[in-house]
Design a protein around this motif. Structure first.
Motif, PDB file in Angstrom:
ATOM      1  N   ARG A 362      58.524   8.007  19.394  1.00 33.61           N
ATOM      2  CA  ARG A 362      58.107   6.778  20.101  1.00 33.61           C
ATOM      3  C   ARG A 362      56.602   6.789  20.316  1.00 33.61           C
ATOM      4  NH1 ARG A 362      62.606   7.394  24.085  1.00 33.61           N
ATOM      5  NH2 ARG A 362      64.360   6.139  23.388  1.00 33.61           N
ATOM      6  N   PHE A 363      56.074   7.954  20.664  1.00 29.40           N
ATOM      7  CA  PHE A 363      54.625   8.087  20.874  1.00 29.40           C
ATOM      8  C   PHE A 363      53.876   7.776  19.582  1.00 29.40           C
ATOM      9  CE2 PHE A 363      50.737  10.635  20.766  1.00 29.40           C
ATOM     10  CZ  PHE A 363      50.107  10.217  21.930  1.00 29.40           C
ATOM     11  N   LEU A 364      54.370   8.281  18.450  1.00 30.78           N
ATOM     12  CA  LEU A 364      53.739   8.008  17.161  1.00 30.78           C
ATOM     13  C   LEU A 364      53.696   6.508  16.889  1.00 30.78           C
ATOM     14  CD1 LEU A 364      54.911  10.602  14.469  1.00 30.78           C
ATOM     15  CD2 LEU A 364      52.687  10.396  15.588  1.00 30.78           C
ATOM     16  N   ALA A 365      54.794   5.834  17.173  1.00 33.18           N
ATOM     17  CA  ALA A 365      54.851   4.389  16.934  1.00 33.18           C
ATOM     18  C   ALA A 365      53.814   3.652  17.771  1.00 33.18           C
ATOM     19  CB  ALA A 365      56.249   3.868  17.243  1.00 33.18           C
ATOM     20  N   GLN A 366      53.608   4.096  19.006  1.00 36.34           N
ATOM     21  CA  GLN A 366      52.631   3.456  19.893  1.00 36.34           C
ATOM     22  C   GLN A 366      51.201   3.743  19.454  1.00 36.34           C
ATOM     23  OE1 GLN A 366      53.687   5.125  23.668  1.00 36.34           O
ATOM     24  NE2 GLN A 366      55.610   3.993  23.828  1.00 36.34           N
ATOM     25  N   GLN A 367      50.981   4.931  18.878  1.00 37.24           N
ATOM     26  CA  GLN A 367      49.634   5.320  18.475  1.00 37.24           C
ATOM     27  C   GLN A 367      49.228   4.764  17.122  1.00 37.24           C
ATOM     28  OE1 GLN A 367      48.972   6.457  21.743  1.00 37.24           O
ATOM     29  NE2 GLN A 367      47.465   7.575  20.564  1.00 37.24           N
ATOM     30  N   ASP A 368      50.191   4.214  16.394  1.00 36.82           N
ATOM     31  CA  ASP A 368      49.925   3.773  15.025  1.00 36.82           C
ATOM     32  C   ASP A 368      49.417   2.343  14.962  1.00 36.82           C
ATOM     33  OD1 ASP A 368      49.775   4.310  12.334  1.00 36.82           O
ATOM     34  OD2 ASP A 368      51.790   3.590  11.906  1.00 36.82           O
ATOM     35  N   ASP A 369      48.957   1.809  16.090  1.00 36.39           N
ATOM     36  CA  ASP A 369      48.410   0.441  16.151  1.00 36.39           C
ATOM     37  C   ASP A 369      49.400  -0.586  15.595  1.00 36.39           C
ATOM     38  OD1 ASP A 369      45.999   1.400  17.189  1.00 36.39           O
ATOM     39  OD2 ASP A 369      45.226   1.822  15.190  1.00 36.39           O
TER      40      ASP A 369
END
Length: 403
Positions: A362-369
């Motif tokens: 989930r964190f990756l999805a949020q950080q991927d703009d």
């Protein structure tokens, strides 16, 4: 799997527009270390300590008594709490490192108190009406705040113990490559104190993984201590762990290379405002999620040598989609461009996934703009203890003759 589907279609591609851009299938054997470590997210700790079953958890009832209730009126049955995204506060807390939960709960409590105090400032009918319209939502948030404050207190009672902190320090030493090539004093102490066997076995398996197996002398010593302390029947347990590779004799040291190449250990980790997936284990980035991160950008070609060190083959297949069936990408000026340009990656975990790994994705999805959205599919949610239990259940029994 994709090749088999294609064969069943006679070699033809499906004539539908795909909704999934990328499919990533990860076998649990690729990363047995991550579930063995103690999860440090809010969701992960609830599951580790109390066990989450079908989005619900049963907790000690005394923490949820009202102030007007006398101690003798305490309910005997455990309190069942439903944990899902319909609870606004839980949605904010579930993926946080537990060290960030307290400040978030405190901030939310101050906000709710301030909003309730608005009723004193309301002078006109319109202002009163506006406050009354917000009241059901405020009451719901306040009730949720009370529940999660109690849950956080229960977790803190566990994480503040000397046993938890000592176990965490031992795990940190192992994943950093320290004290892995000899019998660890803390593991010896745990055996001597007859602490829960699953805790001891998890530490032994972590040490084995991080040392690429244990020296024969160390492995034999651990096995002898386990059998003498916990009973000869656990000879079967140890045999089963060796059978699946969780415990094994020392071989080529691959873990240090994997750790360094994939940057699994992050020294400066910000648990309050994280900038890397390693926050879910306070400095350790789950190998499985690092692989998902590299798969998205810059691609696995940049880590080919590391992939060769992981168990099992790496298979990469690109599906050719007819132009007419491809997703339409909007123009830069389109108001829907962020939605249309978003790629969807389905990540399938064969053998289970932890709540900490879900939080990291989930964190990756949020950080991927907004560039990549992740959908997770798995056979089950696991912890280190449930992983060991499943190994015990699936392995065929070894028949012992005590005479």
């Amino acid at each position: 799997m994709m090749l088999r589907m294609r064969r069943e279609l006679g070699g033809r591609e499906p004539q539908i527009t795909p909704q999934i851009d990328n499919l990533l299938i990860l076998d649990r054997n690729v990363d047995l270390l991550t579930p063995l470590l103690s999860q440090l997210t809010y969701d992960g700790l609830i599951d580790e300590i109390f066990g989450i079953n079908n989005t619900s958890v049963k907790l000690p009832p005394e923490k949820f008594m009202s102030s007007s209730q006398a101690p003798e009126e305490a309910p005997t049955e455990k309190k069942k709490i439903i944990l899902n995204s319909s609870d606004e506060l839980y949605g904010e807390l579930r993926d946080k490192n537990f060290n960030a939960v307290g400040s978030l709960v405190s901030k939310k409590a101050k906000t709710i108190t301030a909003e309730f105090d608005e009723r004193h400032a309301a002078k006109t009918v319109s202002e009163m009406k506006h406050f009354v319209s917000k009241l059901p939502h405020l009451q719901q948030i306040r009730q949720s705040l009370s529940i999660h404050t109690s849950i956080a207190e229960l977790i803190k009672e566990h994480t503040d113990t000397e046993e938890f902190m000592d176990s965490l320090r031992c795990q940190q030493e192992f994943i950093n490559g320290l004290e892995t090539d000899k019998a660890h004093p803390y593991v010896e102490d745990c055996i001597g104190k007859m602490e829960p066997l699953d805790k001891v076995l998890r530490l032994m398996c972590i040490q084995s993984y991080c040392n690429n197996g244990l020296k024969p002398k160390v492995l034999d010593y651990y096995k002898r201590e386990i059998i003498q302390t916990y009973g000869f029947e656990h000879f079967v347990t140890l045999m089963n762990l060796e059978k699946v590779g969780l415990l094994r004799q020392h071989g080529q040291r691959n873990y240090p290379t994997i750790r360094k190449s994939l940057r699994l250990i992050v020294e400066e980790v910000n648990e309050q405002n994280p900038n890397d997936i390693s926050y879910v284990y306070s400095g350790y980035a789950p190998l499985s999620i690092r692989l998902a991160q590299y798969n998205a950008r810059p691609g696995w070609r940049s880590i080919t040598e590391v992939l060769n060190l992981l168990p099992g083959p790496t298979i990469e297949e690109i599906q050719q989609i007819p132009v007419a069936l491809r997703k339409r990408r909007s123009s830069i000026t389109s108001s829907h461009s962020s939605v249309m340009d978003q790629k969807v990656t389905l990540v399938v975990f064969l053998g289970g996934v932890t709540f900490a790994e879900i939080a990291a994705l989930r964190f990756l999805a949020q950080q991927d703009d907004g560039g990549t959205d992740y959908v997770i599919a798995t056979s089950k949610i696991i912890t280190g203890t449930s992983l060991l239990d499943s190994v015990m259940e699936k392995c065929s029994p070894v028949h012992l003759n005590p005479f």
